[in-house]
Structure formats: structure tokens, C-alpha cells
Design a protein around this motif. Sequence first.
Motif, mmCIF file in Angstrom:
data_model
loop_
_atom_site.group_PDB
_atom_site.id
_atom_site.type_symbol
_atom_site.label_atom_id
_atom_site.label_comp_id
_atom_site.label_asym_id
_atom_site.label_seq_id
_atom_site.Cartn_x
_atom_site.Cartn_y
_atom_site.Cartn_z
ATOM 1 N N TYR A 1 0.960 -1.204 0.018
ATOM 2 C CA TYR A 1 0.052 0.108 0.061
ATOM 3 C C TYR A 1 0.903 1.202 -0.038
ATOM 4 O O TYR A 1 0.723 2.050 1.066
ATOM 5 C CB TYR A 1 -1.030 0.037 1.184
ATOM 6 N N ALA A 2 1.878 1.327 -0.837
ATOM 7 C CA ALA A 2 2.563 2.547 -1.158
ATOM 8 C C ALA A 2 3.201 2.459 -2.534
ATOM 9 O O ALA A 2 4.041 1.714 -2.920
ATOM 10 C CB ALA A 2 3.623 2.332 -0.133
ATOM 11 N N GLY A 3 2.572 3.407 -3.397
ATOM 12 C CA GLY A 3 2.777 3.149 -4.833
ATOM 13 C C GLY A 3 4.259 3.693 -5.135
ATOM 14 O O GLY A 3 4.793 2.854 -5.992
ATOM 15 N N VAL A 4 4.807 4.412 -4.517
ATOM 16 C CA VAL A 4 6.195 4.972 -4.954
ATOM 17 C C VAL A 4 7.133 3.877 -4.495
ATOM 18 O O VAL A 4 7.743 3.386 -5.464
ATOM 19 C CB VAL A 4 6.558 6.214 -3.982
ATOM 20 N N ALA A 5 6.900 3.099 -3.342
ATOM 21 C CA ALA A 5 7.741 1.928 -3.044
ATOM 22 C C ALA A 5 7.748 0.804 -3.969
ATOM 23 O O ALA A 5 8.417 0.164 -4.485
ATOM 24 C CB ALA A 5 7.548 1.523 -1.515
ATOM 25 N N GLN A 6 6.379 0.584 -4.453
ATOM 26 C CA GLN A 6 6.051 -0.907 -5.382
ATOM 27 C C GLN A 6 6.653 -0.403 -6.533
ATOM 28 O O GLN A 6 7.323 -1.349 -7.125
ATOM 29 C CB GLN A 6 4.511 -0.633 -5.489
#
Length: 234
Positions: A52-57
Motif C-alpha cells: 500500500y505504497a505506490g512509490v515503493a512498489q
Amino acid sequence: MNRRFLAGARSGFRIFLPLSIGLIPWALVTGVALTSAGLSVVEAMGMNLMVYAGVAQIATLPLIVAGAPLWLIGLTALALNLRFLIFSAAIAKGFHDVPLKLRIPSGYLLIDGVFAVCTERMLSVRDRHWRFGYFLGPSLWGWGLWQCFVLTGVLGAGALPQDWSLEFMATIALMVILVPLSKNRAMLVAALVGGASSVLLRGMPLKLGVIVAIVIGIIAGFVAGRVLPERKEA
């Protein structure tokens, strides 16, 4: 759910709703990226639910595909999500008197946009039911919106027109979130120093420059928070 909780939830939802529209292109880009990396629908949505973290994904996907060391993947995700440690510390007073069993899942739901637009008001209200509703209303809306449009991106990756420039739209969405955060001097310093450092260190191997720049930005923001006085409202 008492009346004060519902009033807070409605108020938080209304203030976050305009900003939440920016989650849509970013979620679509994330969904497309998950599919492009070769993940199945179940794998993509499983990762999306857990991280639940777009940048990290998006940042860790190329490393996963390239078979990068597990420590590097974990370190990259950790560095990119360090901002939530700062966010949590800043918003913690708003959860005073909220039971631990509610505070723990609230940490999972915390996102940049909710922190940016809700923190100041949340910290100024004494009623804990209203405060928790003010946080939970927009947070649940953001979570649901994100999951729906990531799934849309996963299922429709091949059908989305290439000339939509979703990556550019996602960048604009992140900039919209950054503007409310920049009202805080420490956050502004952290963003400027971190951004400048990422440009200067872009030549580091394995894209470690981004991680180092994040750490430098966090340190700069921490120092600025201690040294620079807060703006006083007129």
C-alpha cells in the motif's frame, strides 16, 4: 460510531475529496507497472494490499525483475517509506486517547494526502471521537479508491491507450500532494534538499543515489524543524 465520529468522518472526507482525485492516475500507473513486471492479478493485488505504497512498489519492481539482492529491495522500500515515520510522529498527538487496537491499523491507512490536508485540524480538536473520524473517513476513502484503480490498471494494462501519458499525470498528482506539505518549513527544506541531492547523486550505482538523497532530505528536514521557527498565522 457516535455522532461526533460521524461528523468528523464527513468533515475529513469533504476536505480530502478534491485531492483524492489525484490518486487515480497514480493508482492506474501502479497497476500497469505491476502487470508489466510479469505479476499475475493475484500477485499484483496481493503486493498492493500488503505494501500500500505506490512509490515503493514502482521503485522496487525493476529491482525484483532484475533479480537484485533482497537486501537492496528491502532497503529501497524502507528508504522510500521513511517519510511515514516522520508523518506518524507528527500526527501522533491526534491519536491521544484512541485505543491501541485502532491506532495500529491507522498506521497502515496513513497516506501522504491525508497527512497533508488533515493533520493541522486533527491536532486542534479535543474530542477524540471527532479526531478519529476525521482521520478514518478520508483514509478509508483513499484506500478504497487506490485498490479499485490499481485493479483497473492491472486488468486493463493492455487496453489503456499509450498516448494517455499516465506517468506524467501521476507526477502531477504527486506534485499536488506536495504543495500542502510545503506549508511546513521543515517539510519544504526536506523536499528541496532531497530533490537537489537526488539530482547530484543520480550517477551512483544500483540507483543508490535516491536512497542517499532521501536520507539527506530527512536529516535536513529534522534539523530545519529544530532550528527554523514555525510560521505564525496572521
